[in-house]
Design an enzyme around this catalytic site. Structure first.
Site, PDB file in Angstrom:
ATOM      1  N   HIS A 158      26.256 -16.808 -28.093  1.00  0.00           N
ATOM      2  CA  HIS A 158      25.099 -17.159 -28.943  1.00  0.00           C
ATOM      3  C   HIS A 158      24.898 -18.682 -29.022  1.00  0.00           C
ATOM      4  CE1 HIS A 158      25.401 -12.981 -30.468  1.00  0.00           C
ATOM      5  NE2 HIS A 158      26.688 -13.229 -30.420  1.00  0.00           N
ATOM      6  N   SER A 279      12.240 -42.300 -17.107  1.00  0.00           N
ATOM      7  CA  SER A 279      10.983 -42.029 -17.797  1.00  0.00           C
ATOM      8  C   SER A 279      10.091 -43.248 -17.640  1.00  0.00           C
ATOM      9  CB  SER A 279      11.262 -41.755 -19.277  1.00  0.00           C
ATOM     10  OG  SER A 279      10.138 -42.104 -20.056  1.00  0.00           O
ATOM     11  N   LYS A 285      16.014 -43.500 -20.776  1.00  0.00           N
ATOM     12  CA  LYS A 285      16.201 -42.109 -20.359  1.00  0.00           C
ATOM     13  C   LYS A 285      16.663 -41.921 -18.933  1.00  0.00           C
ATOM     14  CE  LYS A 285      14.271 -38.670 -22.089  1.00  0.00           C
ATOM     15  NZ  LYS A 285      13.217 -37.661 -22.196  1.00  0.00           N
ATOM     16  N   GLU A 292      16.359 -29.245 -13.796  1.00  0.00           N
ATOM     17  CA  GLU A 292      15.145 -28.695 -14.413  1.00  0.00           C
ATOM     18  C   GLU A 292      14.235 -28.048 -13.360  1.00  0.00           C
ATOM     19  OE1 GLU A 292      13.177 -31.456 -17.193  1.00  0.00           O
ATOM     20  OE2 GLU A 292      15.108 -32.453 -17.358  1.00  0.00           O
TER      21      GLU A 292
END
Ligand code: ARG
Length: 464
Positions: A158, A279, A285, A292
Site C-alpha cells: 500500500h 527544467s 531540477k 517517465e
C-alpha cells in the site's frame, strides 16, 4: 505499377491510391519479402513449375535488387510512392531489371500468403533480437542485485513501509518478472515459426508446390496445416504484442519505483545526468524523463495490442484489407521495446544507490513490529494476542516519538507485564533491522544468504 488492373477500365483515384498504399511502412519488410521470394522461386524451379534457367535468372535478379533497394533506402533515395506495397515494389523493380520473366515469380502465390510470410519472418527476427536484449537486461539486474544483497531497505505494501528487505531482493523481483517475459517470447516463437507460404490467396494452389521445402528453406519448423488459416491468422502478431505489453507493464512498474526512489522524499537513488533532463524554468531540477517515458510508452504498446484485437475481431475468413492494419502498431511497438531495452540497463548501471538513506528508512516506521509479534508467538503466545500486544507497543513508542528498539527496560516491563519476562538482550537482537531481514530466510525470502543463493543459481541462466 499495379499487380492487378486487367479487369479495370478506369484508373484508381490518387487519394484512394495513397489511402490504399502500405509501402511507406511495409518497406520494413523488404529483406523478408525478398527472402521469401527466393525460397519460392527456388522451389518453382526444382518442381519444374518454371524452368531451372528461369528460376536462376529470377534468383540472380532478386539478389541484385535486394542490394540496390537497400542502398537506395539507406541513401534516402527510395521513392515510397512508386508502388502500392512492398510486394508490388519488388515485382515492379524486378521486371525493370530482368524483363518479362520476372512475371513468373508470382506463380502459385498470392500477396495474401506472401504478406503473412513476410510478417512471420520479420517477427521471428525481432523476437530473437528482443530476447537477446532482455537477457542482457536480466544480467544487469542480477549483477546489481548481487552488489546489494546486504543493502537493507524498506519493503512496501500500500506504499506504506511494511517489512525490511534488501535492494538486491527488490531488484531480483524484477529479474524474475523479466525472466518470465523472456520465456513468453520464447514460447511465442513456436507459433511464429510456421510457414504460411503456399496457402495462396486462400485455397492453396493447383500447382504442385512443395510447401515443406519452402518451409525448411526459410528455417521454419513446419508448414501450416490449413491454407485458409495460413492467410487469415494474425494470432502470432497479437501474441507478440501481448507479450510485449506484459514486458512494458513490468518496465512501467519499475519506472514508477525509480521515479519515487529518485524523488527527494525517498532519496534512495540518484539517477545519472545522462538519463535525466533539466527544467526550462526551475534550475534545480533533474527530471527522471527516461523512466517517465517508459511508463508513458507502455500505453503505446498496450494500445497497439488493443487496436489490432479490435481490427481483427469481426473479420470473416480469409484475407481482408483490414489486415494491412497489423503493421504500423507492431513496427512501432518493436522499435519502442528495442530502444527501451537498450537504454534502461544503462540507466540502472549508472544510478547512485544511497545505502544509508535506504537503511535509515528501514529503521523508522516500525518495520520490525512483525518480528516482535513473531518472537512473542514463538514464545507460546497466540499470534493474534501477540499482534495486539505489539500494536500497543507501537502506539506507546509512537507517542514517545521512539522506535521499538529505543524503548527501555521499564517500557518493556510495563508492556509485557503479566505476559512474558523481558529479555532485553533478545529484544535488541530481534529488533535490529539486519536481524529482521535475515530471519526471513524462507525460500525466496530477503535473508542475505538466501538472496545470494538465488543469485548464484540464476547465473547458470547465462551459460550458453
Ligand atoms: N499490403 C497488403 C497488406 O499489408 C498486402 C496484401 C494485399 N492483398 C490483397 N489481397 N490486396 O496486407
Amino acid at each position: 505499377m499495379k499487380l492487378w488492373g486487367g479487369r479495370f477500365e478506369g484508373g484508381i483515384s490518387e487519394k484512394m491510391d495513397r489511402f490504399n498504399a502500405s509501402l511507406p511502412f511495409d518497406i520494413n519488410l523488404l529483406e523478408y519479402d525478398i527472402e521469401g521470394s527466393l525460397a519460392h522461386v527456388k522451389m518453382l524451379g526444382r518442381e519444374g513449375i518454371i524452368s531451372e534457367s528461369e528460376a536462376e535468372k529470377i534468383i540472380l535478379g532478386l539478389k541484385e535488387l535486394k542490394a540496390e533497394l537497400l542502398e537506395e533506402l539507406e541513401k534516402d533515395k527510395l521513392d515510397l510512392s512508386q508502388a502500392e506495397d512492398i510486394h508490388s515494389l519488388v515485382e515492379m523493380r524486378l521486371t525493370e531489371k530482368i524483363g518479362a520473366v520476372a512475371g513468373k515469380l508470382h506463380t502459385g502465390r498470392s500477396r495474401n500468403d506472401q504478406v503473412a510470410l513476410d510478417m512471420r519472418l520479420y517477427l521471428r527476427d525481432q523476437t530473437a533480437d528482443i530476447k537477446a536484449l532482455i537477457k542482457a537486461f536480466m544480467k544487469v539486474l542480477l549483477e546489481l542485485a548481487g552488489e546489494h544483497t546486504e543493502t537493507v531497505m524498506p519493503g512496501y505494501t500500500h506504499l506504506q513501509r511494511a517489512q525490511a528487505l534488501t535492494f538486491g531482493h527488490h531488484l531480483l523481483a524484477y529479474y524474475f518478472k523479466l525472466k518470465r517475459d523472456y520465456e513468453r517470447f520464447e514460447d511465442a516463437e513456436k507459433r511464429i515459426n510456421v510457414s504460411p507460404l503456399g496457402s495462396g490467396a486462400l485455397a492453396g494452389s493447383s500447382f504442385k508446390l512443395d510447401r515443406e521445402f519452402t518451409a525448411k528453406e526459410l528455417g521454419f519448423a513446419r508448414a501450416c496445416e490449413n491454407s485458409l488459416d495460413g492467410v487469415s491468422d494474425r494470432d502470432f502478431v497479437l501474441e507478440f504484442l501481448a507479450v510485449a505489453s506484459n514486458l512494458m507493464l513490468h518496465l512501467s512498474r519499475l519506472s514508477e519505483e525509480i521515479i519515487l526512489w529518485n524523488a527527494a522524499e525517498f532519496s534512495f537513488i540518484e539517477l545519472a545526468d545522462q538519463y535525466t533532463t533539466g527544467s526550462s524554468i526551475m534550475p534545480q531540477k533533474k527530471n527522471p524523463d527516461l523512466a517517465e517515458l517508459v511508463r508513458g510508452k507502455s500505453g503505446r504498446v498496450i494500445g497497439s495490442l488493443n487496436q489490432l484485437m479490435i481490427t481483427i475481431k469481426g473479420l470473416p475468413l480469409a484475407y481482408n484489407k483490414d489486415l494491412q492494419e497489423d503493421k504500423e502498431g507492431l513496427f512501432d511497438s518493436v522499435a519502442t521495446v528495442k530502444l527501451i531495452l537498450e537504454l534502461y540497463p544503462e540507466m540502472l548501471k549508472t544510478m547512485k544507490v544511497n545505502k544509508e538513506k535506504m537503511k535509515k528508512a528501514a529503521e523508522t516506521g516500525f518495520l520490525n513490529a512483525t518480528e516482535l509479534a513473531d518472537y512473542l508467538a514463538a514464545e507460546g503466545i497466540p499470534f493474534r494476542k501477540a499482534h495486539q500486544i505489539v500494536g500497543k507497543a507501537v502506539l506507546f513508542a509512537a507517542e514517545k516519538d521512539k522506535e521499538l528498539e529505543q524503548l527501555n527496560l521499564e517500557d518493556w516491563q510495563s508492556l509485557f507485564s503479566g505476559i512474558i519476562e523481558v529479555d532485553q538482550k533478545k529484544l535488541k537482537e530481534i529488533l535490529a533491522v539486519e536481524a529482521a531481514v535475515n530471519s526471513h530466510a524462507t525460500k525466496g525470502g530477503p535473508a542475505f544468504k538466501e538472496t545470494k543463493r538465488v543469485i548464484a543459481e540464476e547465473r547458470s541462466f547465462f551459460d550458453d
